[in-house]
Design a protein around this motif. Structure first.
Motif, mmCIF file in Angstrom:
data_model
loop_
_atom_site.group_PDB
_atom_site.id
_atom_site.type_symbol
_atom_site.label_atom_id
_atom_site.label_comp_id
_atom_site.label_asym_id
_atom_site.label_seq_id
_atom_site.Cartn_x
_atom_site.Cartn_y
_atom_site.Cartn_z
ATOM 1 N N ASP A 149 16.993 67.911 -15.961
ATOM 2 C CA ASP A 149 17.405 67.361 -14.673
ATOM 3 C C ASP A 149 18.910 67.128 -14.628
ATOM 4 O O ASP A 149 19.520 67.151 -13.563
ATOM 5 C CB ASP A 149 16.685 66.028 -14.411
ATOM 6 C CG ASP A 149 15.207 66.217 -14.154
ATOM 7 O OD1 ASP A 149 14.837 67.270 -13.613
ATOM 8 O OD2 ASP A 149 14.413 65.327 -14.514
ATOM 9 N N GLN A 178 19.880 76.820 -5.764
ATOM 10 C CA GLN A 178 18.983 76.019 -6.578
ATOM 11 C C GLN A 178 18.273 76.926 -7.577
ATOM 12 O O GLN A 178 17.767 77.974 -7.216
ATOM 13 C CB GLN A 178 17.967 75.278 -5.715
ATOM 14 C CG GLN A 178 18.594 74.152 -4.908
ATOM 15 C CD GLN A 178 17.554 73.208 -4.351
ATOM 16 O OE1 GLN A 178 16.359 73.471 -4.411
ATOM 17 N NE2 GLN A 178 18.003 72.090 -3.822
ATOM 18 N N SER A 179 18.275 76.516 -8.847
ATOM 19 C CA SER A 179 17.692 77.351 -9.892
ATOM 20 C C SER A 179 16.458 76.692 -10.485
ATOM 21 O O SER A 179 16.429 75.486 -10.702
ATOM 22 C CB SER A 179 18.716 77.602 -11.002
ATOM 23 O OG SER A 179 18.127 78.305 -12.072
ATOM 24 N N LYS A 180 15.440 77.497 -10.767
ATOM 25 C CA LYS A 180 14.222 76.999 -11.403
ATOM 26 C C LYS A 180 14.248 77.242 -12.913
ATOM 27 O O LYS A 180 13.303 76.913 -13.610
ATOM 28 C CB LYS A 180 13.001 77.693 -10.794
ATOM 29 C CG LYS A 180 12.812 77.403 -9.306
ATOM 30 C CD LYS A 180 11.587 78.135 -8.759
ATOM 31 C CE LYS A 180 11.410 77.863 -7.274
ATOM 32 N NZ LYS A 180 10.242 78.583 -6.714
ATOM 33 N N ARG A 195 25.119 65.557 -3.261
ATOM 34 C CA ARG A 195 25.424 66.145 -4.564
ATOM 35 C C ARG A 195 25.757 64.988 -5.488
ATOM 36 O O ARG A 195 26.768 64.322 -5.313
ATOM 37 C CB ARG A 195 26.577 67.129 -4.455
ATOM 38 C CG ARG A 195 26.883 67.846 -5.765
ATOM 39 C CD ARG A 195 27.942 68.918 -5.542
ATOM 40 N NE ARG A 195 28.355 69.509 -6.798
ATOM 41 C CZ ARG A 195 27.710 70.497 -7.417
ATOM 42 N NH1 ARG A 195 26.628 70.995 -6.876
ATOM 43 N NH2 ARG A 195 28.147 70.977 -8.561
ATOM 44 N N SER A 248 23.653 67.349 -11.689
ATOM 45 C CA SER A 248 22.246 67.669 -11.493
ATOM 46 C C SER A 248 21.974 69.113 -11.893
ATOM 47 O O SER A 248 22.722 70.025 -11.523
ATOM 48 C CB SER A 248 21.870 67.461 -10.023
ATOM 49 O OG SER A 248 20.598 68.010 -9.750
ATOM 50 N N GLU A 251 19.748 71.023 -10.780
ATOM 51 C CA GLU A 251 19.447 71.818 -9.586
ATOM 52 C C GLU A 251 20.717 72.333 -8.913
ATOM 53 O O GLU A 251 20.688 73.312 -8.188
ATOM 54 C CB GLU A 251 18.637 70.998 -8.583
ATOM 55 C CG GLU A 251 17.227 70.668 -9.051
ATOM 56 C CD GLU A 251 16.447 69.926 -7.987
ATOM 57 O OE1 GLU A 251 17.054 69.580 -6.955
ATOM 58 O OE2 GLU A 251 15.245 69.700 -8.182
ATOM 59 N N ASP A 252 21.822 71.646 -9.146
ATOM 60 C CA ASP A 252 23.075 72.008 -8.492
ATOM 61 C C ASP A 252 24.059 72.678 -9.435
ATOM 62 O O ASP A 252 25.261 72.651 -9.206
ATOM 63 C CB ASP A 252 23.736 70.758 -7.897
ATOM 64 C CG ASP A 252 23.003 70.243 -6.674
ATOM 65 O OD1 ASP A 252 22.363 71.061 -5.998
ATOM 66 O OD2 ASP A 252 23.069 69.040 -6.404
#
Length: 201
Positions: A182, A175-177, A130, A166, A168-169
């Protein structure tokens, strides 16, 4: 032969880490610059897309029922926009959106360093990396009247440490799209030893 193979693999891992950190540093700086410029212009849409608090909610809404998703996303945007507009004063604090007082339109800034590192305070499982980015930002306030207040005094120059996480975190373990960046802004803290004040009027 085994030693050579092991050494080669270690070199590949090290080189990959260096490249990843370098790219991460560049993207984190870019995201922070976008966030600061949006603060200076009161560009709420950009702030909304680059803020970890708002995007955490977006990620959770996006995992909910599809029938209500668009309505909930719209309401989420409006709720945070109302909160952003309601924040008054210009004192340095940790309140949500209080960073808008640190970068008035007439201020100037420079990002002097960006470091990407492991988040040692994270409670995420040890097997999962992380990362956080920490950036040092120096800001000058040429106009006393628009300068932020700290310890009941107007700041002339200050050094801050901004933290980004991040994208993504944004939600731990999920995790999310749906995240557009970023890196997302998390918080910014003033350095006590990096402050110069305007003389008392």
């Amino acid at each position: 032969m085994l030693k050579r193979t092991t050494l080669f693999l270690l070199m590949v891992v090290c080189i990959s880490s260096i490249i990843a950190c370098g790219g991460g540093t560049s993207k984190a700086r870019q995201a922070l610059e976008q966030y600061i410029e949006a603060l200076k212009k009161s560009d709420f849409q950009t702030l909304y897309e680059l803020n970890s608090v708002t995007q955490r909610k977006v990620a959770l809404i996006s995992r909910g029922a599809e029938a209500d998703r668009e309505t909930n996303l719209k309401n989420n945007l409006e709720e945070y926009k109302t909160l952003f507009n309601s924040i008054q004063g210009n004192e340095v604090s940790h309140a949500v959106w209080a960073e808008k007082f640190l970068f008035p339109g007439d201020s100037s800034y420079s990002i002097t360093s960006v470091i990407v590192e492991n988040d040692t305070e994270s409670k995420t499982a040890a097997f999962r990396n992380r990362m956080v980015a920490k950036a040092v930002v120096k800001v000058s306030y040429p106009n006393r009247d628009t300068a932020p207040i700290y310890e009941e005094k107007r700041i002339k120059e200050a050094t801050y440490v901004a933290v980004l996480i991040s994208g993504e975190d944004v939600v731990r373990g999920i995790q999310s799209k749906n995240i557009v960046s970023d890196w997302l802004f998390k918080n910014i803290n003033i350095k006590e030893d990096g402050i110069t004040y305007w003389p008392a009027s």
